[in-house]
Design an enzyme around this catalytic site. Structure first.
Site, mmCIF file in Angstrom:
data_model
loop_
_atom_site.group_PDB
_atom_site.id
_atom_site.type_symbol
_atom_site.label_atom_id
_atom_site.label_comp_id
_atom_site.label_asym_id
_atom_site.label_seq_id
_atom_site.Cartn_x
_atom_site.Cartn_y
_atom_site.Cartn_z
ATOM 1 C CG ASN A 32 7.177 44.498 -3.045
ATOM 2 O OD1 ASN A 32 6.276 43.680 -3.070
ATOM 3 N ND2 ASN A 32 7.641 44.965 -1.926
ATOM 4 C CG LEU A 33 13.543 42.940 -5.970
ATOM 5 C CD1 LEU A 33 15.062 42.950 -6.094
ATOM 6 C CD2 LEU A 33 12.897 42.716 -7.328
ATOM 7 N N GLY A 36 10.670 34.860 -5.756
ATOM 8 C CA GLY A 36 10.506 34.592 -7.195
ATOM 9 C C GLY A 36 11.510 35.395 -8.009
ATOM 10 C CG HIS A 37 11.324 39.632 -8.144
ATOM 11 N ND1 HIS A 37 10.435 39.963 -7.156
ATOM 12 C CD2 HIS A 37 10.778 40.056 -9.308
ATOM 13 C CE1 HIS A 37 9.390 40.567 -7.682
ATOM 14 N NE2 HIS A 37 9.558 40.633 -8.988
ATOM 15 C CE LYS A 151 1.724 35.348 -9.978
ATOM 16 N NZ LYS A 151 1.443 36.583 -10.687
ATOM 17 C CD GLN A 155 5.656 40.223 -18.084
ATOM 18 O OE1 GLN A 155 5.022 41.239 -17.872
ATOM 19 N NE2 GLN A 155 6.539 39.740 -17.218
ATOM 20 C CB VAL A 178 9.164 30.978 -6.503
ATOM 21 C CG1 VAL A 178 9.452 30.652 -5.040
ATOM 22 C CG2 VAL A 178 10.441 30.847 -7.341
ATOM 23 C CB SER A 188 4.825 42.698 -5.931
ATOM 24 O OG SER A 188 6.145 42.336 -6.254
HETATM 25 O O1 PAF Z 1 6.975 41.228 -14.889
HETATM 26 C C1 PAF Z 1 7.299 42.390 -14.577
HETATM 27 O O2 PAF Z 1 7.756 42.654 -13.461
HETATM 28 C C2 PAF Z 1 7.119 43.497 -15.591
HETATM 29 O O3 PAF Z 1 5.991 43.303 -16.376
HETATM 30 C C3 PAF Z 1 8.365 43.725 -16.478
HETATM 31 C C4 PAF Z 1 8.680 42.509 -17.318
HETATM 32 C C5 PAF Z 1 9.561 44.037 -15.585
HETATM 33 C C6 PAF Z 1 8.115 44.904 -17.415
HETATM 34 O O4 PAF Z 1 7.820 46.064 -16.710
#
Ligand code: PAF
Length: 284
Positions: A32-33, A36-37, A151, A155, A178, A188
């Site tokens: 679901n780009l 930000g991606h 963001k 993580q 972003v 997303s």
């Molecule tokens: O940030 C994400 O989209 C997810 O947590 C990742 C790092 C792809 C792991 O599934």
């Protein structure tokens, strides 16, 4: 740009590139780009001759009652966006490729300490799911560098620690969040918001900003700032889960020696859970 679904095909494609001496930059995603991606892909191009993206909605990182089932899956649109961004390869495995023995029997990677507070407390098991899938993806892709958005700040730190502890020879690169013009961090999950909730959602960023501005002006009563942040969110119609000021490098509570903090917040707006953060240098 090719899409590969099997680890065998992925390894064989990557072997050719590695033999040619190409540096491989990796952008793991759940699809679901959005912009930000695509910022991660843009940065990846600065760090590697070849850019590999992955799309895998990882069931291990979702808890019971969370949004695994309804998480948006938009593969055709994502492929078009990655192609336009000139990524070299998309790895889009099925669940059985990643967890061939099933989720319950899969070995897990735990990152103690960093995983336990904040998101880890609200979403038990979440970071074990993230660390496990990222470790597996690192083993499959064997990238030279991997890029993650700020963001998801906690993580990012968990993955950095996991990669260091398990001696993955990969450089972890952090890419700034972003935002929409009104400050809302791209996610997303923003797609779940109703029109009225979307109009209110920037209050999350504004509340973080106000707290950061107070710190910049010399405020040091962290507990009072946290309380004010939670109250502001609740008053704006959110249900705040946490609003926390932590040392930016460790996520420990700040001490007089702390040079930089990160203010992290999670809050629900209707049925949508949003997270965001801002870093702030503490001038002595
Ligand atoms: O940030 C994400 O989209 C997810 O947590 C990742 C790092 C792809 C792991 O599934």
């Amino acid at each position: 740009m090719r899409t590969l679904e099997s680890v065998t095909a992925l390894r064989s494609r990557l072997q050719d590139w590695r033999q040619a001496g190409d540096r491989i930059a990796f952008v793991p995603t759940m699809g679901n780009l959005h912009a930000g991606h695509l910022a991660l892909v843009e940065q990846a191009k600065q760090h590697g001759r070849r850019v590999v993206a992955s799309i895998f909605v990882n069931p291990m990182q979702f808890g019971p009652g969370e949004d695994f089932e309804r998480y948006p899956r938009t593969l055709a649109q994502d492929q078009a966006r990655l192609k336009a961004a000139v990524a070299d390869l998309l790895f889009a495995p099925a669940v059985a490729q990643i967890y061939p023995a099933g989720l319950e029997r899969a070995s897990r990677v735990e990152v103690p300490g960093l995983s336990e507070a904040l998101e880890g407390e609200k979403r038990p098991g979440h970071f074990a799911g993230v660390a496990t899938v990222v470790a597996k993806l690192f083993n499959m892709v064997q990238p030279d560098v991997a890029l993650f958005g700020e963001k998801d700040y906690q993580q990012l730190l968990v993955i950095r620690r996991m990669a260091a502890d398990l001696c993955f020879p990969v450089e972890i690169i952090a890419v700034p969040t972003v935002r929409e013009a009104d400050g809302l961090a791209l996610s997303s999950r923003n797609g779940y918001l109703s029109r009225a909730e979307r109009a209110r959602a920037p209050v999350l960023y504004q509340t973080l900003r106000q707290s950061a501005d107070r710190l910049a002006r010399g405020a040091r009563d962290f507990a009072a700032l946290e309380e004010a942040g939670r109250e502001a969110l609740d008053a704006a119609g959110f249900a705040a889960e946490y609003f926390a000021i932590r040392a930016a490098d460790t996520l420990a509570p700040p001490t007089p020696q702390t040079a930089e903090v990160v203010i992290l917040a999670a809050a629900r707006l209707g049925t949508t859970r949003l997270i965001d953060n801002i870093r702030q240098v503490l001038v002595k």
